[in-house]
Design a protein around this motif. Structure first.
Motif, mmCIF file in Angstrom:
data_model
loop_
_atom_site.group_PDB
_atom_site.id
_atom_site.type_symbol
_atom_site.label_atom_id
_atom_site.label_comp_id
_atom_site.label_asym_id
_atom_site.label_seq_id
_atom_site.Cartn_x
_atom_site.Cartn_y
_atom_site.Cartn_z
ATOM 1 N N LEU A 65 0.814 -1.210 0.000
ATOM 2 C CA LEU A 65 0.000 0.000 0.000
ATOM 3 C C LEU A 65 0.850 1.263 0.000
ATOM 4 C CD1 LEU A 65 -3.093 0.236 -0.081
ATOM 5 C CD2 LEU A 65 -3.063 0.586 2.392
ATOM 6 N N ARG A 66 2.185 1.092 -0.018
ATOM 7 C CA ARG A 66 3.135 2.200 -0.081
ATOM 8 C C ARG A 66 2.813 3.298 0.941
ATOM 9 N NH1 ARG A 66 7.308 0.085 -1.734
ATOM 10 N NH2 ARG A 66 8.223 2.091 -2.340
ATOM 11 N N GLU A 67 2.618 4.522 0.489
ATOM 12 C CA GLU A 67 2.425 5.644 1.419
ATOM 13 C C GLU A 67 1.102 5.564 2.176
ATOM 14 O OE1 GLU A 67 0.765 6.785 -2.568
ATOM 15 O OE2 GLU A 67 2.642 5.899 -1.855
ATOM 16 N N ASP A 68 0.198 4.689 1.754
ATOM 17 C CA ASP A 68 -1.081 4.557 2.451
ATOM 18 C C ASP A 68 -1.061 3.505 3.567
ATOM 19 O OD1 ASP A 68 -2.321 6.605 1.100
ATOM 20 O OD2 ASP A 68 -3.029 5.309 -0.513
ATOM 21 N N PHE A 69 0.127 3.005 3.907
ATOM 22 C CA PHE A 69 0.283 2.245 5.144
ATOM 23 C C PHE A 69 0.323 3.269 6.293
ATOM 24 C CE2 PHE A 69 2.394 -1.451 2.806
ATOM 25 C CZ PHE A 69 1.397 -2.364 3.141
ATOM 26 N N ASN A 70 -0.808 3.883 6.557
ATOM 27 C CA ASN A 70 -0.874 4.939 7.572
ATOM 28 C C ASN A 70 -1.782 4.505 8.723
ATOM 29 O OD1 ASN A 70 -3.574 5.345 6.668
ATOM 30 N ND2 ASN A 70 -2.831 6.729 5.073
ATOM 31 N N PHE A 71 -1.865 5.349 9.756
ATOM 32 C CA PHE A 71 -2.655 4.996 10.936
ATOM 33 C C PHE A 71 -4.103 4.718 10.579
ATOM 34 C CE2 PHE A 71 -5.622 6.238 14.258
ATOM 35 C CZ PHE A 71 -5.241 5.389 15.283
ATOM 36 N N GLN A 72 -4.694 5.571 9.757
ATOM 37 C CA GLN A 72 -6.109 5.419 9.440
ATOM 38 C C GLN A 72 -6.401 4.073 8.796
ATOM 39 O OE1 GLN A 72 -4.309 8.191 8.843
ATOM 40 N NE2 GLN A 72 -5.332 9.641 10.228
ATOM 41 N N ASN A 73 -5.622 3.718 7.769
ATOM 42 C CA ASN A 73 -5.883 2.467 7.061
ATOM 43 C C ASN A 73 -5.540 1.232 7.900
ATOM 44 O OD1 ASN A 73 -6.991 3.335 4.612
ATOM 45 N ND2 ASN A 73 -4.982 3.869 3.810
ATOM 46 N N MET A 74 -4.446 1.295 8.636
ATOM 47 C CA MET A 74 -4.063 0.137 9.432
ATOM 48 C C MET A 74 -5.012 -0.076 10.609
ATOM 49 S SD MET A 74 -1.690 -1.078 7.668
ATOM 50 C CE MET A 74 -1.032 -2.368 8.722
ATOM 51 N N ASN A 75 -5.474 1.006 11.208
ATOM 52 C CA ASN A 75 -6.418 0.868 12.314
ATOM 53 C C ASN A 75 -7.769 0.375 11.809
ATOM 54 O OD1 ASN A 75 -6.329 1.222 15.198
ATOM 55 N ND2 ASN A 75 -7.981 2.710 14.939
ATOM 56 N N ARG A 76 -8.144 0.836 10.635
ATOM 57 C CA ARG A 76 -9.387 0.357 10.017
ATOM 58 C C ARG A 76 -9.294 -1.127 9.704
ATOM 59 N NH1 ARG A 76 -11.094 2.789 4.262
ATOM 60 N NH2 ARG A 76 -12.955 1.543 3.806
ATOM 61 N N ALA A 77 -8.129 -1.557 9.189
ATOM 62 C CA ALA A 77 -7.923 -2.978 8.908
ATOM 63 C C ALA A 77 -8.002 -3.798 10.195
ATOM 64 C CB ALA A 77 -6.576 -3.177 8.225
ATOM 65 N N LEU A 78 -7.406 -3.290 11.258
ATOM 66 C CA LEU A 78 -7.452 -3.977 12.545
ATOM 67 C C LEU A 78 -8.892 -4.191 12.996
ATOM 68 C CD1 LEU A 78 -6.288 -5.034 15.229
ATOM 69 C CD2 LEU A 78 -6.130 -2.645 15.981
#
Length: 254
Positions: free
Chosen positions: A119-132
């Protein structure tokens, strides 16, 4: 050495090329194998590339490689998903690799499968926390490759497996990993060839992906002393069947 292989899997980075530079003799080896009638597959842990973009990149560097001869981790993951007939999936991936999933049902709100690629630069808090949160709610987890770091561009980078392992630990779930050294990608590549498993060889530069993966898949392996190879690789318990200084030296196997 007598010819014994009718099919060959090539890794790309570190074998045919490295950091954008083609290795001497690599293009000629592919041409030689064409003349011999050996079936060729490119088996790469790239998730960002589609089969088409990977083939196009190799063609631009002089390799005679067709799209149908390429097995990327993104393609292998999409093929694996199709076997599962998913209700829906959220594919966390950038660039051309997403093309491999275009015919699958997508849902980033309540997916049956959460599918993690680069996910390159989109490995961010928002996306990772949403995935969690999705994993905690019951989405099943597929990670395209297990590798945690990548050195192919010249500098060390965190890559897909690092984020996958973080989410596994945080959500207390187990992911299914598709790319090398897992058997899934090898079996998908083998399914595209009408060649017995014992007549196929994997050529790679990484012990823990190419060589270990070949052993798990029940095929022979060649380790080339290029790319990310280190002399210490030959001292571990994972042993290749053949070792060559470079990919061009593998011609004698065919």
């Amino acid at each position: 050495m007598s010819a014994r292989f009718e099919g060959v899997f090539f890794d790309v980075d570190g074998v045919l090329e490295f950091q954008g530079k083609v290795y001497p003799g690599a293009v000629e080896l592919i041409e030689f194998l064409r003349r011999k009638g050996v079936l060729i597959r490119i088996v790469t842990n790239s998730t960002l590339k589609s089969r088409k973009s990977c083939a196009s990149g190799l063609q631009a560097k002089g390799f005679q490689i067709g799209e149908d001869e390429v097995i990327t981790a993104s393609f292998a993951t999409a093929e694996y998903l199709r076997l599962l007939h998913p209700r829906s999936c959220w594919v966390m991936l950038k660039r051309e690799g997403l093309e491999e999933f275009r015919d699958l049902p997508h849902d980033d709100r309540n997916p049956e499968y959460l599918v993690l690629g680069d996910l390159r630069e989109d490995f961010n808090f928002q996306n990772m926390n949403r995935a969690l949160k999705l994993l905690l709610r019951g989405s099943k987890f597929i990670v395209m490759i297990p590798e945690t770091v990548d050195n192919s561009m010249g500098g060390v980078e965190l890559t897909v497996g690092a984020y996958g392992k973080m989410l596994e630990d945080a959500a207390r779930v187990k992911a299914t990993y598709i790319g090398k050294p897992n058997r899934y990608i090898f079996d998908i590549a083998l399914a595209t060839m009408n060649v017995p498993r014992d007549r196929v060889v994997m050529i790679g530069d990484k012990i823990l992906t190419d060589i270990l993966g070949a052993k798990k898949a029940g095929i022979k392996s060649v380790l080339v002393k290029t790319g990310e190879f280190k002399e210490s690789d030959l001292k571990g318990h994972i042993r290749p069947d053949y070792v060559f200084d470079s990919v061009k030296d593998a011609a004698g196997l065919f």
